[in-house]
Design an enzyme around this catalytic site. Structure first.
Site, PDB file in Angstrom:
ATOM      1  N   GLU A 111      31.262 131.245  63.073  1.00  7.77           N
ATOM      2  CA  GLU A 111      30.080 131.906  62.497  1.00  7.77           C
ATOM      3  C   GLU A 111      28.919 130.921  62.350  1.00  7.77           C
ATOM      4  OE1 GLU A 111      32.354 133.640  59.229  1.00  7.77           O
ATOM      5  OE2 GLU A 111      31.620 135.607  59.854  1.00  7.77           O
ATOM      6  N   GLU A 131      40.194 135.790  61.140  1.00  7.91           N
ATOM      7  CA  GLU A 131      40.279 136.322  59.771  1.00  7.91           C
ATOM      8  C   GLU A 131      41.260 137.485  59.635  1.00  7.91           C
ATOM      9  OE1 GLU A 131      37.504 135.587  61.331  1.00  7.91           O
ATOM     10  OE2 GLU A 131      36.125 134.507  60.020  1.00  7.91           O
TER      11      GLU A 131
END
Ligand code: COA
Length: 688
Positions: A111, A131
């Site tokens: 990210e 995740e």
């Protein structure tokens, strides 16, 4: 070139002309802990405000780029700056920001890269959004920036699967701008320098590329189906779809809400438990894994289903393998079996023909055990009979080098007995693979009475190279997994005598998340195998122990499971349907015992089965057969199809409440006898 001192110890800044190089150093894996977030945000903002700086490079020291959120911070109150705020600050920077990554850019690490304006990646690096594998969703803009960069279908795929991509794929998808040929930092600096004064491309400002709505709908349905009860992939998909519904910042707000909510779910806790368990499993008191010996050449005795699976696993991992069968006919069948498996793997598109050919060339199947003379490790995978294995090991110990490790793949026999006539017993170890051995992740490494530490370390090192999850087990019948499975199986059968049907029990466990209920699984693996085992053990069985005759009666009626067309179910239509004969056998068996028939709810079934498993697990912990609770959970999630998001039977026992579990075991003990005596470990845990 100049350097600027920085008060933050994990982020350093070095300037190369007009380029500020911000380097994070937060061992072991550069997790985005508070010090990283605050240091990097401040450093980006300082460099942005510095008139001498024209562009910024973000990089990491050590083995990897940021490996994502710091799992040690999970469950604690979030501290500012939150990762999404750091990413927003990077994206908002008025000067070009280049992320230069090596190792793995995972989760929050990816990210940070996506929020940067350009990305360059080392050729051997990987990137991904894992995740969902921790029961979470991306929480720092990943679900918004990735689809804007690479389109909805590819972003959905990466984010809902958690799979990692290599540099070539990352470039092809458009998630990076370049692959570093040789000097990552040098090339990143050149990239940053070239970007000075040019328009900045911010991922969050891009429009999501056009997509085929019907195909995306199908993709979403497939995500749901594949998740089989796991919530995070479905949540992640919904978040990705926000990218076409609103602004990046609105999408990030929704992400944040989902991330925090999921953090508290049982599923995420279970998955994080497994993540920690995987890393714990190989930390064994007194064992130095670096003492492992070098293994190059491996021998396998037997080219049946197990032996060929093991040989394929070895060849896939780069070992050269000598397989020995009893005669040329058996060897030839073995060659066919191994060749057939590779042919199917090629056909399925998982590997290229050339790769299969190269691996196949590393496997030599013959029938002369003298071929083992140059092996560093020989694994036997022959019929599970003590005398057969004893004779084999005795013969092998006269053929192989004195330092050649002898491993047994036995499922139930005692490796100490197998080693009875072996010279240098310290080289004997158990390596219990699970079928199909080239696919199943679990490897129980069994420490026998005389196993030398470096022999144990070597077996683990080989297992690791095969990509297996190794769990160390002590000697007992069935080791960690099959011993617990036997208790589970017994309670499944006992419940039939008490009024539950195979369909009810299967439904209870399938809705719990098992890919297949116990009775369908018994039918699939064949009822005749355990029947033969019970017949062998009949003479030594405790006559006072509760014994269920149902599986024997099914076999006597020729119902061996799926392979004979019927077992607990009938397969005549191609699908399992309740079988009338099985129902009669069950009813008759219950009648003979005079047991009242009662109704079981799905919760009753699950509690009883988890209690039986946790109790047996507790006994293994008392005896030292299993080293820790979490090892047992790894065994079931890697070898028995348990979904990781359920965390394994020991984890589930805690979720259900140990007091309830203990009460259930006490009932079992009163009803089913001494075999189900309450484990003192479990009792103590319930009281603590
Ligand atoms: N936060 C904190 N610690 C982490 C971590 C994280 N995100 N990821 C790994 N670690 C720790 C491990 O617990 C281990 O600690 P230990 O040595 O005390 O046992 C150490 O870093 C090394 O990890 P390990 O997995 O053994 O090393 P590896 O080289 O095989 O793999 C990674 C490195 C980064 C690929 C792997 O650790 C990984 O996949 N980490 C999780 C990434 C992730 O899921 N990020 C998203 C979080 S939301």
């Amino acid at each position: 070139m100049s350097s600027t001192d920085n008060a933050n110890p994990v982020i350093t800044r070095r300037d190369d002309g007009a380029i500020a190089i911000l380097t994070a150093d937060n061992p072991p894996v550069n997790a985005t802990s508070l010090a990283v977030r605050s240091g990097l945000k401040a450093a980006v903002e300082t460099a942005d405000a510095d008139p001498a700086i024209g562009a910024i490079v973000i990089a990491c020291a050590g083995r990897t780029f940021f490996a994502g959120a710091d799992v040690n911070e999970f469950g604690r109150p979030p501290q500012k700056p939150i990762l999404f705020e750091l990413c927003n600050a990077i994206e908002a920077c008025s000067k070009p920001v280049v992320a230069a990554f090596h190792g793995t850019a995972l989760g929050g690490g990816f990210e940070i890269a996506l929020a940067s304006h350009q990305r360059i990646m080392k050729a051997d690096a990987r990137a991904g959004m894992p995740e969902v594998l921790l029961g979470l969703t991306p929480g720092a803009g990943g679900t918004q920036r990735l689809p804007r960069l690479i389109g909805l279908p590819a972003a959905l795929d990466l984010i809902t699967s958690g799979r990692q991509i290599k540099a070539q794929e990352a470039l092809k998808l458009g998630s990076i701008d370049a692959i570093a040929e040789s000097d990552l930092l040098g090339e990143a600096i050149a990239m940053a320098r070239a970007a000075i004064g040019k328009p900045i491309r911010r991922s969050g400002d891009l429009d999501v590329p056009a997509y085929d709505a019907a195909a995306v709908e199908e993709q979403l349905a497939a995500v749901k189906k594949k998740a089989r009860g796991q919530t995070s992939p479905v949540e992640a998909a919904t978040l990705v779809m926000n990218a076409v519904k609103g602004s990046t910042q609105e999408g990030i707000a929704a992400e944040r809400e989902a991330f925090l909510r999921l953090m508290d779910t049982e599923q995420s806790k279970a998955l994080r438990h497994i993540f920690a368990a995987e890393r714990q499993a190989l930390k064994i008191d007194g064992l130095d894994l670096s003492s492992a010996r070098e293994v190059r050449h491996i021998g396998v005795v037997g080219a049946g289903i197990m032996g060929s699976g093991i040989s394929i696993a070895m060849a896939d991992a780069g070992y050269s393998v000598t397989v020995v069968e009893r005669d040329e006919e058996a060897a030839s069948k073995g060659r066919e079996r191994i060749g057939g498996t590779y042919a199917r793997t090629v056909k399925s598109g998982r590997i290229a023909q050339a790769v299969a050919d190269e691996r196949l060339a590393r496997i030599n199947v013959g029938h002369d055990a003298n071929a083992f003379t140059n092996c560093d490790l020989v694994i036997e995978a022959v019929f599970d009979d003590l005398q057969v294995k004893q004779e084999l090991f005795e013969r092998l110990s006269g053929i192989v080098r004195d330092d050649c490790i002898l491993a047994t793949n036995t499922s139930y026999l005692n490796p100490n007995d197998i080693a009875a006539h072996v010279a240098h017993k310290e080289r004997v170890v158990g390596m219990h693979f699970f079928a199909p051995a080239n696919i199943m992740k679990l490897l129980e490494v069994v420490r026998a009475e005389h196993t030398a530490p470096e022999v144990l370390a070597t077996a683990i090192a080989v297992g690791k190279r095969l990509g297996k999850q190794c769990v160390v087990a002590g000697v007992c019948t069935g080791f960690i997994g099959n011993r617990i499975y036997a208790s589970y199986r017994k309670q499944c059968e006992f419940m039939l005598e008490e009024g539950a049907t195979p369909t009810e029990i299967d439904a209870a466990m399938e809705s719990f998340g098992l890919p297949m209920g116990p009775f369908r699984a018994f039918d699939l693996s064949g009822l005749d195998i355990s029947w033969a085992l019970r017949k062998r053990q009949a003479a030594t069985r405790d006559p006072a122990a509760r014994y269920c005759v149902i599986p024997d009666r099914l076999c006597e009626a020729g119902q061996f499971g799926q392979k004979s067309g019927a077992g607990y179910y009938n397969y005549a239509s191609g699908k399992p349907v309740p079988d009338a004969k099985a129902a009669d056998i069950i009813e008759q068996a219950a009648k003979e015992k005079g047991l009242p028939r009662k109704t079981f709810s799905a919760d009753d079934i699950r509690r009883r089965l988890i209690a039986a498993m946790a109790n047996e697990g507790g006994k293994e912990l008392e005896e030292g057969v299993a080293l820790r609770e979490s090892d047992i959970d790894l065994v079931f999630t890697n070898g028995y199809g348990w979904p990781k998001w359920r965390g394994g039977p020991m984890f589930q026992a805690r979720v259900m409440g140990l007091e309830k579990i203990v009460a259930e075991v006490r009932e079992m003990q009163a009803r089913d006898g001494s075999e189900f005596t309450l484990s003192s470990w479990l009792e103590a845990q319930a009281q603590s």
